[in-house]
Design an enzyme around this catalytic site. Structure first.
Site, PDB file in Angstrom:
ATOM      1  N   SER A 117      76.348 -73.812 -14.737  1.00  0.00           N
ATOM      2  CA  SER A 117      77.380 -74.282 -13.809  1.00  0.00           C
ATOM      3  C   SER A 117      77.991 -73.128 -13.020  1.00  0.00           C
ATOM      4  O   SER A 117      79.147 -73.201 -12.622  1.00  0.00           O
ATOM      5  CB  SER A 117      78.480 -74.985 -14.605  1.00  0.00           C
ATOM      6  N   CYS A 118      77.241 -72.046 -12.822  1.00  0.00           N
ATOM      7  CA  CYS A 118      77.799 -70.860 -12.153  1.00  0.00           C
ATOM      8  C   CYS A 118      78.376 -71.235 -10.792  1.00  0.00           C
ATOM      9  O   CYS A 118      77.730 -71.938 -10.008  1.00  0.00           O
ATOM     10  CB  CYS A 118      76.724 -69.794 -12.012  1.00  0.00           C
TER      11      CYS A 118
END
Lengths: 217, 222
Positions: A117-118
């Site tokens: 989920s960067c």
């Protein structure tokens, strides 16, 4: 409630009891970590307040608006995004190494993290649920055009779509194209029309006159 | 490792549930789970790569059916147990049975703003010359490591072009399991058709590749 009981409940309870079980589980963990001397409760409160009220897409919108108004700032942003963004007071966790991707009439950029989920926290805050979800992470990297269509964004066929998989600590901010009909607008007025989705690349910033026509819902 | 977290190019997950609200957390426990995770990360007992490695080691069905912060919470509990910060007895009973590990403490509220503002940069001093240059054609390695990697399955054994150099950065494949061994980090642009064939609406996919992911292409051909 113990972990054991929790795992038995998982998957077949209705939503309310499930969520309250999570609530109990997290509160128990929190008080345990405080009792053990690992965690300062005030640090938790500070973090929550920071990410709910101070850090969010309104920060990124200011960056975009400035780039639209100030060619020197835009040049800096495109060559050293980390420093340019930090000059506006936005830096730190989740934005240690920033890269800005400029949309043009020929090229549209869209960002995903297929592995987790960067996301660029200092300029966009914490990611929306859809950004972290399997449907987005799986599909945008192979078929971005259909993903953009689901966001209500139809790009002309000749526009190339470049996908950026955010698999390292380098974080991306899309610089959308400034819409028609905003000549003479102030940075503050411009920032108000820059959306989170446009800065991820799942949409564009619509011209003010077309706003109602183009809105998805 | 190869698991369901590595979902780039998968088909069948359906339409995107677009949540257009500005709500950051949907339940109170999510904000507490988030804060606990970020704060305990500062206790120095693990790094981001170990966190990710533990999250993606969840059994596939659990990974897919859990919500995002449930995955974080599971991983946090696992790490607290693995590092000995908590015993299983403590976690299950919710009662502290003794003092915390000596010298192990997350940042206090007064230390946190400066630390957050500085962040946790992954760049490290340059200790070796870069092997590749901008414009050079490269091929990603074929690989199926059983431990953490940031080279997605869809992008293994593919040819692309170096478009940027970023200095030496922490190498997740190593730092998830042992000491930090920084490597050069590059952005590599792959023609979308190189990865997906004709079944794509992307023109390119760009990925950040640490040097050990990359092989030299002697004859770039077309």
């Amino acid at each position: 409630m113990s972990r054991h009981e929790h795992h038995h409940e998982h998957g077949h309870d209705h939503e309310m009891s499930h969520l309250s079980a999570e609530d109990i589980r997290v509160r128990a963990l929190e008080s345990l970590l405080v009792d053990k001397g690992y965690v300062d409760p005030a640090a938790l409160d500070f973090l929550i307040e920071t990410y709910e009220t101070k850090i969010g897409p309104h920060n990124g919108a200011k960056v975009v608006a400035r780039a639209w108004c100030d060619p020197k700032f835009k040049a800096w942003l495109l060559t050293d995004a980390t420093a340019a963004i930090a000059s506006m007071g936005f830096s730190g966790r989740g934005g240690e190494h920033m890269i800005v991707l400029e949309n043009t009439p020929e090229v549209h950029n869209v960002v995903v993290c297929t592995l987790c989920s960067c996301y660029p926290w200092p300029v966009l805050g914490l990611p929306p649920v859809w950004y972290k979800s399997a449907p987005y992470r799986s599909r945008v990297v192979i078929d971005p055009r259909s993903v953009l269509a689901e966001f209500g964004c139809q790009l002309p066929e000749h526009v190339q779509i470049k996908v950026w998989d955010s698999n390292s600590e380098l974080r991306y901010l899309v610089l959308p194209m400034r819409p028609e009909g905003t000549t003479g607008w102030s940075e503050t007025e411009l920032a108000a029309i820059v959306t989170r989705d446009a800065m991820i690349g799942t949409n564009i910033v619509s011209s003010p006159a077309m706003k109602t026509d183009a809105s998805h819902e | 490792m190869n698991n369901v977290h590595d979902m780039g190019g998968m088909q069948g997950y359906g339409p995107i549930q677009i949540d257009d609200s500005s709500i950051v957390f949907h339940h109170d426990w999510e904000r507490r789970a988030f804060a606990l995770t970020v704060v305990t990360n500062t206790a120095g007992q693990w790094n981001i790569d170990r966190s990710r490695s533990i999250r993606e080691s969840l059994p596939p069905l659990k990974y897919l059916s859990n919500t995002y912060y449930q995955i974080w919470l599971d991983a946090l509990e696992t790490q607290l147990l693995k590092t000995g910060m908590l015993s299983r007895d403590e976690l299950e009973s919710g009662q502290a049975k003794g003092p915390g590990l000596p010298g192990v403490k997350a940042l206090d509220a007064h230390q946190l703003p400066a630390a957050l503002n500085k962040g946790w940069p992954s760049q490290r001093p340059t200790t070796a010359p870069a092997r590749f240059a901008i414009g050079q054609h490269v091929r990603t390695i074929q690989s199926n490591p059983r431990t953490h990697t940031r080279l997605p399955g869809y992008c293994r054994d593919k040819q692309g072009v170096i478009t940027a150099l970023h200095g030496m950065h922490v190498f997740p494949d190593k730092s998830a399991i042992g000491p930090d061994e920084p490597q050069w980090l590059y952005t590599v642009e792959f023609a979308a058709r190189e990865i997906w064939g004709a079944e794509t609406s992307a023109s390119s996919v760009s990925l950040n590749c640490w040097e050990p992911y990359l092989l030299e292409v002697i004859d770039a051909g077309n």
